[in-house]
Design a protein around this motif. Structure first.
Motif, PDB file in Angstrom:
ATOM      1  N   HIS A 178      -1.098  -4.067  -9.164  1.00  0.00           N
ATOM      2  CA  HIS A 178      -1.347  -3.051  -8.145  1.00  0.00           C
ATOM      3  C   HIS A 178      -2.006  -1.835  -8.780  1.00  0.00           C
ATOM      4  O   HIS A 178      -1.698  -1.485  -9.930  1.00  0.00           O
ATOM      5  CB  HIS A 178      -0.034  -2.654  -7.472  1.00  0.00           C
ATOM      6  CG  HIS A 178      -0.183  -1.606  -6.418  1.00  0.00           C
ATOM      7  ND1 HIS A 178      -0.804  -1.843  -5.205  1.00  0.00           N
ATOM      8  CD2 HIS A 178       0.209  -0.303  -6.386  1.00  0.00           C
ATOM      9  CE1 HIS A 178      -0.773  -0.756  -4.477  1.00  0.00           C
ATOM     10  NE2 HIS A 178      -0.174   0.199  -5.162  1.00  0.00           N
ATOM     11  N   LYS A 179      -2.900  -1.197  -8.026  1.00  0.00           N
ATOM     12  CA  LYS A 179      -3.532   0.051  -8.454  1.00  0.00           C
ATOM     13  C   LYS A 179      -3.404   1.078  -7.332  1.00  0.00           C
ATOM     14  O   LYS A 179      -3.522   0.741  -6.153  1.00  0.00           O
ATOM     15  CB  LYS A 179      -5.002  -0.170  -8.787  1.00  0.00           C
ATOM     16  CG  LYS A 179      -5.259  -0.941 -10.069  1.00  0.00           C
ATOM     17  CD  LYS A 179      -6.744  -1.028 -10.356  1.00  0.00           C
ATOM     18  CE  LYS A 179      -7.022  -1.792 -11.641  1.00  0.00           C
ATOM     19  NZ  LYS A 179      -8.475  -1.862 -11.934  1.00  0.00           N
ATOM     20  N   CYS A 180      -3.192   2.298  -7.717  1.00  0.00           N
ATOM     21  CA  CYS A 180      -3.094   3.375  -6.730  1.00  0.00           C
ATOM     22  C   CYS A 180      -3.455   4.692  -7.406  1.00  0.00           C
ATOM     23  O   CYS A 180      -3.496   4.783  -8.638  1.00  0.00           O
ATOM     24  CB  CYS A 180      -1.689   3.454  -6.129  1.00  0.00           C
ATOM     25  SG  CYS A 180      -0.390   3.859  -7.317  1.00  0.00           S
ATOM     26  N   THR A 181      -3.737   5.690  -6.586  1.00  0.00           N
ATOM     27  CA  THR A 181      -4.033   7.022  -7.085  1.00  0.00           C
ATOM     28  C   THR A 181      -2.808   7.899  -6.913  1.00  0.00           C
ATOM     29  O   THR A 181      -2.269   7.998  -5.805  1.00  0.00           O
ATOM     30  CB  THR A 181      -5.225   7.632  -6.326  1.00  0.00           C
ATOM     31  OG1 THR A 181      -6.359   6.761  -6.461  1.00  0.00           O
ATOM     32  CG2 THR A 181      -5.570   9.005  -6.882  1.00  0.00           C
ATOM     33  N   LYS A 182      -2.399   8.528  -7.956  1.00  0.00           N
ATOM     34  CA  LYS A 182      -1.196   9.352  -7.913  1.00  0.00           C
ATOM     35  C   LYS A 182      -1.452  10.664  -7.188  1.00  0.00           C
ATOM     36  O   LYS A 182      -2.492  11.298  -7.370  1.00  0.00           O
ATOM     37  CB  LYS A 182      -0.700   9.654  -9.331  1.00  0.00           C
ATOM     38  CG  LYS A 182       0.177   8.579  -9.937  1.00  0.00           C
ATOM     39  CD  LYS A 182       0.747   9.053 -11.260  1.00  0.00           C
ATOM     40  CE  LYS A 182       1.643   7.990 -11.882  1.00  0.00           C
ATOM     41  NZ  LYS A 182       2.223   8.468 -13.170  1.00  0.00           N
ATOM     42  N   GLY A 216       7.674   0.232  -1.137  1.00  0.00           N
ATOM     43  CA  GLY A 216       6.500  -0.073  -1.942  1.00  0.00           C
ATOM     44  C   GLY A 216       6.513  -1.463  -2.516  1.00  0.00           C
ATOM     45  O   GLY A 216       5.506  -1.933  -3.045  1.00  0.00           O
ATOM     46  N   CYS A 257       3.163   1.908  -2.093  1.00  0.00           N
ATOM     47  CA  CYS A 257       3.527   2.249  -3.472  1.00  0.00           C
ATOM     48  C   CYS A 257       2.660   3.406  -3.964  1.00  0.00           C
ATOM     49  O   CYS A 257       1.425   3.352  -3.861  1.00  0.00           O
ATOM     50  CB  CYS A 257       3.357   1.030  -4.377  1.00  0.00           C
ATOM     51  SG  CYS A 257       3.642   1.373  -6.130  1.00  0.00           S
ATOM     52  N   PHE A 258       3.279   4.435  -4.485  1.00  0.00           N
ATOM     53  CA  PHE A 258       2.537   5.575  -5.040  1.00  0.00           C
ATOM     54  C   PHE A 258       2.945   5.861  -6.479  1.00  0.00           C
ATOM     55  O   PHE A 258       2.822   6.984  -6.953  1.00  0.00           O
ATOM     56  CB  PHE A 258       2.747   6.819  -4.165  1.00  0.00           C
ATOM     57  CG  PHE A 258       4.188   7.163  -3.898  1.00  0.00           C
ATOM     58  CD1 PHE A 258       4.906   7.962  -4.765  1.00  0.00           C
ATOM     59  CD2 PHE A 258       4.824   6.672  -2.777  1.00  0.00           C
ATOM     60  CE1 PHE A 258       6.226   8.271  -4.522  1.00  0.00           C
ATOM     61  CE2 PHE A 258       6.152   6.985  -2.513  1.00  0.00           C
ATOM     62  CZ  PHE A 258       6.853   7.790  -3.391  1.00  0.00           C
ATOM     63  N   ARG A 318      -2.022   1.829 -12.610  1.00  0.00           N
ATOM     64  CA  ARG A 318      -1.809   0.432 -12.293  1.00  0.00           C
ATOM     65  C   ARG A 318      -0.423  -0.019 -12.755  1.00  0.00           C
ATOM     66  O   ARG A 318       0.109   0.492 -13.740  1.00  0.00           O
ATOM     67  CB  ARG A 318      -2.878  -0.455 -12.942  1.00  0.00           C
ATOM     68  CG  ARG A 318      -2.831  -0.515 -14.454  1.00  0.00           C
ATOM     69  CD  ARG A 318      -3.888  -1.472 -14.991  1.00  0.00           C
ATOM     70  NE  ARG A 318      -3.849  -1.570 -16.448  1.00  0.00           N
ATOM     71  CZ  ARG A 318      -4.666  -2.335 -17.170  1.00  0.00           C
ATOM     72  NH1 ARG A 318      -5.581  -3.066 -16.543  1.00  0.00           N
ATOM     73  NH2 ARG A 318      -4.583  -2.371 -18.482  1.00  0.00           N
ATOM     74  N   ASP A 342       0.814  -1.214   0.000  1.00  0.00           N
ATOM     75  CA  ASP A 342       0.000   0.000   0.000  1.00  0.00           C
ATOM     76  C   ASP A 342       0.850   1.268   0.000  1.00  0.00           C
ATOM     77  O   ASP A 342       0.333   2.359  -0.262  1.00  0.00           O
ATOM     78  CB  ASP A 342      -0.928   0.010   1.215  1.00  0.00           C
ATOM     79  CG  ASP A 342      -1.952  -1.119   1.164  1.00  0.00           C
ATOM     80  OD1 ASP A 342      -2.245  -1.579   0.038  1.00  0.00           O
ATOM     81  OD2 ASP A 342      -2.445  -1.526   2.230  1.00  0.00           O
ATOM     82  N   GLN A 371      -6.638   6.597 -11.717  1.00  0.00           N
ATOM     83  CA  GLN A 371      -5.731   5.696 -11.032  1.00  0.00           C
ATOM     84  C   GLN A 371      -4.595   5.248 -11.963  1.00  0.00           C
ATOM     85  O   GLN A 371      -4.674   5.400 -13.174  1.00  0.00           O
ATOM     86  CB  GLN A 371      -6.479   4.472 -10.492  1.00  0.00           C
ATOM     87  CG  GLN A 371      -7.373   4.770  -9.303  1.00  0.00           C
ATOM     88  CD  GLN A 371      -7.926   3.496  -8.701  1.00  0.00           C
ATOM     89  OE1 GLN A 371      -8.191   2.517  -9.394  1.00  0.00           O
ATOM     90  NE2 GLN A 371      -8.119   3.498  -7.387  1.00  0.00           N
TER      91      GLN A 371
END
Length: 433
Positions: free
Chosen positions: A323-327, A305, A257-258, A283, A255, A281
Motif C-alpha cells: 500500500h502507498k499513501c500520502t501522510k 484501514g 489507511c493513512f 508505503r 484507501d 509518500q
C-alpha cells in the motif's frame, strides 16, 4: 571420526523443548476470546502450562511439536533439535518421504507422535525438496479430535499455499495400507560413509551458526518459515523465466489507511514496516516469511484501514509492498492523521484544543463575574458614602428641635396639675342652699 563428531555436535546443540516469546502471544492483545490452543493440544498441557503463554515446568515435554504447529501467532518457536529432525529428510537421497504417526503399521521414513505435529511450513519445505506421502491410515481410528482438526487445517493451508495442481503433484494422501508402499533404497558402502560425513558437516555448520559473531541477522530466528523462504528463493533463482507462485495470507490495506503506525506497533514479529519514499509518500512493506498470519494488525487498526487477511500469490516470501499513501500530519504534534480530520488536528490535539477553549471560556465567565461583583461592591460603597455625607447636615435640625420638646411637656404637666388642684378645691368647699 565423523560419527563421533556428529554425536558430539548433537549433544551440544540438544534442546529438549520449544521456546515461548510471550511478547508475541495472541492473548497479550485485546480480543474477546483468549487462545488456549497450545494447552489444549499438548498431551501434558495441564502439567506444562499454567496458562497458555506461561510455562510451569518443561520436564514432561517430549518435544513433539504440536504446540509449535498449532500456535496462531507463532510465539512458540521450535527447538533447534526439532527443526533439524523435521527437515533432515530433505537431504536424503530418496525421492519420496513417507510420513506417519507412531500408531501406523507401515514402515515410514519419518515417524512422529502425530502428523499434525509437523507445521504446514515444515511440510511445505519438505514438499519443495521431495515428494511427500502422508500415511493417514490410523487417523480414522484416532479419538483425538483436536489433532484431527489441526491436521485438516494444515492440509487446507498447504492447498492454498501450493494450489490444487501442485499440491496433488507433491503430496499423496494414503488412507489404505496398500496405497503408496514404502520403498527402502539400499545404499552402497561408499554412499553410507558419504551420508555419515554429510551429517557431521551439517552438525558442525549448525554449531558454528550458533556461535556469536558468526550469525546473520536473518538467521536469528531460524525456524520453518525462514527455511521455506530460503528454499523458495533458490527455486526462483533456478527458474527465473517461469517461477512458482505461493499463496500467502497478508493484510489487506484500504484507501482509509493513512500510515498511522498502529499495525506496525502491534506486529510483534516485525513483519510490518513503514517506509518513507522520496516523493513524500509512505508505503507499507510486509515480509511474508516473518508474518504468522495471526491478524493482530487487523484487530489493532481502529480506522478501518485494514480489511482482514487476504490470500495473495507470491513468487518468494521476501518483502513486498502492499500500500502507498500520502501522510497528512497534525499541525500541533506532527503525528499522521486522516486527510479529512477536522481542523487538521489529531484526536489528542483536538481534545486538548477543545479543553483549552473551554478553559478560556470558563476563565472569561469568571472574569466577567468578578467584574460584576466589583462593580456592585463599588456601587454599594458609593451609596454608603453618600449616606454618610448626608448625615451631618441633618443633625443640627434635630438638635434645635430637641429643647422645645421638654418645655411643651412641662407646660402640659403644669396645666394638668392646675386642673387637678382646682378639682380638689371645688370638692372641699361646702354647698349652700
Amino acid at each position: 571420526m565423523g560419527f563421533f563428531t556428529r554425536a558430539a555436535m548433537d549433544a551440544l546443540m540438544k534442546t529438549t523443548h520449544p521456546e515461548i516469546n510471550r511478547r508475541q502471544c495472541w492473548n497479550l492483545h485485546p480480543h474477546r476470546k483468549s487462545c488456549t490452543a497450545c494447552k489444549d493440544i499438548c498431551p501434558y498441557g495441564d502439567q506444562i502450562f499454567t496458562r497458555p503463554n506461561l510455562v510451569k515446568d518443561w520436564d514432561p515435554c517430549t518435544d513433539c511439536g504440536l504446540c509449535v504447529s498449532v500456535c496462531r501467532s507463532r510465539c512458540i518457536s521450535p527447538s533447534p533439535e526439532q527443526v533439524e529432525r523435521d527437515t533432515s529428510a530433505a537431504d536424503t537421497d530418496n525421492d519420496t518421504i513417507w510420513i506417519g504417526c507412531e500408531k501406523s503399521a507401515r514402515k515410514n521414513s519419518m515417524v512422529r507422535a502425530c502428523i499434525a505435529s509437523l507445521s504446514w511450513e515444515a511440510l511445505a519445505y519438505l514438499a519443495l525438496n521431495k515428494k511427500i506421502v502422508l500415511d493417514l491410515t490410523p487417523c480414522g481410528e484416532c479419538e483425538n479430535d483436536t489433532c484431527a482438526d489441526q491436521l485438516r487445517a494444515e492440509l487446507t493451508r498447504l492447498v492454498e499455499f501450493f494450489g490444487e495442481t501442485m499440491f496433488e503433484a507433491r503430496f499423496t494422501l494414503a488412507y489404505e495400507p496398500d496405497e503408496a508402499p514404502y520403498h527402502v533404497k539400499e545404499l552402497t558402502r561408499r554412499e553410507m560413509f558419504e551420508q555419515v560425513g554429510h551429517g557431521s558437516k551439517s552438525g558442525t555448520k549448525q554449531l558454528l551458526r550458533m556461535l556469536p559473531g558468526l550469525r546473520a541477522d536473518e538467521d536469528g530466528g531460524a525456524d520453518f518459515r525462514l527455511l521455506l523462504h530460503q528454499r523458495t528463493r533458490q527455486l526462483k533463482a533456478a527458474m527465473p523465466d517461469n517461477p512458482l507462485h505461493y499463496g500467502c495470507y497478508l493484510p489487506s490495506f484500504t484507501d482509509k489507511c493513512f500510515a498511522c503506525g498502529k499495525c506496525e506497533k502491534a506486529c510483534r514479529a516485525g513483519a510490518l514496516k513503514q517506509e518513507d519514499l522520496p516523493d513524500g509518500q509512505t508505503r507499507m512493506v510486509v515480509t511474508p516469511w516473518k508474518c504468522s498470519e495471526c491478524g493482530v494488525c487487523v484487530a489493532a487498526c481502529s480506522n478501518k484501514g485494514l480489511d482482514g487477511m487476504k490470500l495473495r500469490q507470491l513468487t518468494t516470501l521476501g518483502p513486498v509492498s502492499l500500500h502507498k499513501c500520502t501522510k497528512t500530519l497534525c499541525k500541533n504534534c506532527g503525528k499522521p492523521i486522516a486527510p479529512d480530520s477536522a481542523g487538521g488536528l489529531c484526536s489528542v490535539c483536538r481534545i486538548k484544543e477543545r479543553t483549552k477553549q473551554r478553559q478560556e471560556e470558563a476563565r472569561a465567565r469568571a472574569q466577567k463575574l468578578k467584574e460584576e461583583r466589583e462593580a456592585k461592591k463599588a456601587a454599594e460603597e458609593a451609596a454608603k458614602a453618600a449616606e454618610q455625607a448626608a448625615a451631618p447636615a441633618a443633625e443640627p435640625a434635630v438638635e434645635a428641635a430637641a429643647p422645645a420638646a421638654p418645655q411643651s411637656v412641662a407646660a402640659m404637666l403644669t396645666d394638668e396639675a392646675a386642673a387637678a388642684a382646682g378639682a380638689e378645691t371645688a370638692a372641699a368647699v361646702p354647698k349652700t342652699d
